[in-house]
Design a protein around this motif. Sequence first.
Motif, short mmCIF file in Angstrom:
data_model
loop_
_atom_site.label_atom_id
_atom_site.label_comp_id
_atom_site.label_asym_id
_atom_site.label_seq_id
_atom_site.Cartn_x
_atom_site.Cartn_y
_atom_site.Cartn_z
N PRO A 272 20.91 107.83 10.48
CA PRO A 272 21.81 106.96 9.71
C PRO A 272 22.64 107.76 8.71
N ARG A 273 23.74 107.16 8.27
CA ARG A 273 24.58 107.79 7.26
C ARG A 273 24.06 107.38 5.88
N ILE A 274 23.38 108.29 5.22
CA ILE A 274 22.75 108.02 3.93
C ILE A 274 23.34 108.97 2.89
N ALA A 275 23.91 108.42 1.84
CA ALA A 275 24.44 109.24 0.76
C ALA A 275 23.31 109.67 -0.17
N ILE A 276 22.57 108.69 -0.68
CA ILE A 276 21.47 108.95 -1.61
C ILE A 276 20.27 108.15 -1.13
N ALA A 277 19.11 108.75 -1.20
CA ALA A 277 17.87 108.05 -0.86
C ALA A 277 16.88 108.23 -2.00
N GLY A 278 16.22 107.15 -2.36
CA GLY A 278 15.19 107.20 -3.40
C GLY A 278 13.85 106.77 -2.86
N GLY A 279 12.81 107.53 -3.20
CA GLY A 279 11.48 107.20 -2.73
C GLY A 279 10.43 107.92 -3.52
N ASP A 280 9.17 107.63 -3.20
CA ASP A 280 8.06 108.21 -3.95
C ASP A 280 6.98 108.81 -3.07
N ALA A 281 7.04 108.55 -1.76
CA ALA A 281 5.90 108.87 -0.92
C ALA A 281 6.33 109.48 0.40
#
Length: 326
Positions: A272-281
Amino acid sequence: MAERGPEDVIASEWGADAREAIVRALASAERGARVLFDFDNTIVRGDLGDVALLALLDHGTLARPSREAWGPLTDEAHDAIARAFGDRARVGPHEPGHAGLLTLLAHVLVRETLPSGRAAFEPSRTSCLRGSYFAMAGLVDALTLAERVALAERAWAEASARALEATRLVEGHAVAVSIRPRPAMLALRTLAEDAGLEAWIVTASHEDLVRTIAPRLGFAAERVIGARPSRSLADWLRVEGAAVLTDDVGKRAHVAHHAEGVPIAQALAHTPRIAIAGGDADTEHALLEDARAAIVLVDRGQPRVSALAARRRDEGHVAVVTVSHE
């Protein structure tokens, strides 16, 4: 006093360097790319899926999922749960056998074993699934939509009212039972949408739980992709012997299909076209790996995403914002 703007919130919560990194990332983002967020322990401090499960076990009527809707539950574990339900499709909190059923389910879902110590799931983990997450979502999936919405609202209200550090001991594990939104994550959503980028939530919690709460935090309910076992079982082919849930590579595939419209047959091979991704795990590894402008990592010491963040920082092409999980 003037209300703080989203950039000010990010600077206050994460520091000026983080604010500048986010602003640059959004300015350089590819047109049509998205900003993706995990929900539990990312957008919020705490886990809606966990507190909803505990609320269901404490107060709710347990509806019996179909055999397939338990996910990769072993035959031995399924037989034990079937005996606990007996011939009943639903078991209320004051009915005979309810306490024993709760004890068994808590053991299976938290320890991923039977009381005997034998494995409750096979496979227990794949690149697209964790067995206990599937079973937790399966319990929620077995409820009516009205019950799912009511469960989410009750869990959210109870968790929001508890002390920030509140925990509960479940099968020897201290489970956080409070929830608080992270202001900087909500500010990032605002900045993304101001920049013309769609903000989506991709979560391993049941989709309807998070869709119930997301609008309170400024997210569109229709831009929530979560666990929905009935959909995964009906529409997706198995991977590594189990269904494709919203977990790691499964998150990438569900974004490809539900956000970008890629046919299911091609979704697992699509980036996918993802600019920013936020996560913790580590369950967000695939989405963080695909981010082309910035990663926002809530640092809980998860090995794969921590290593990815270090690698991206060394490479220098993708901004890395690391924030405390506290």
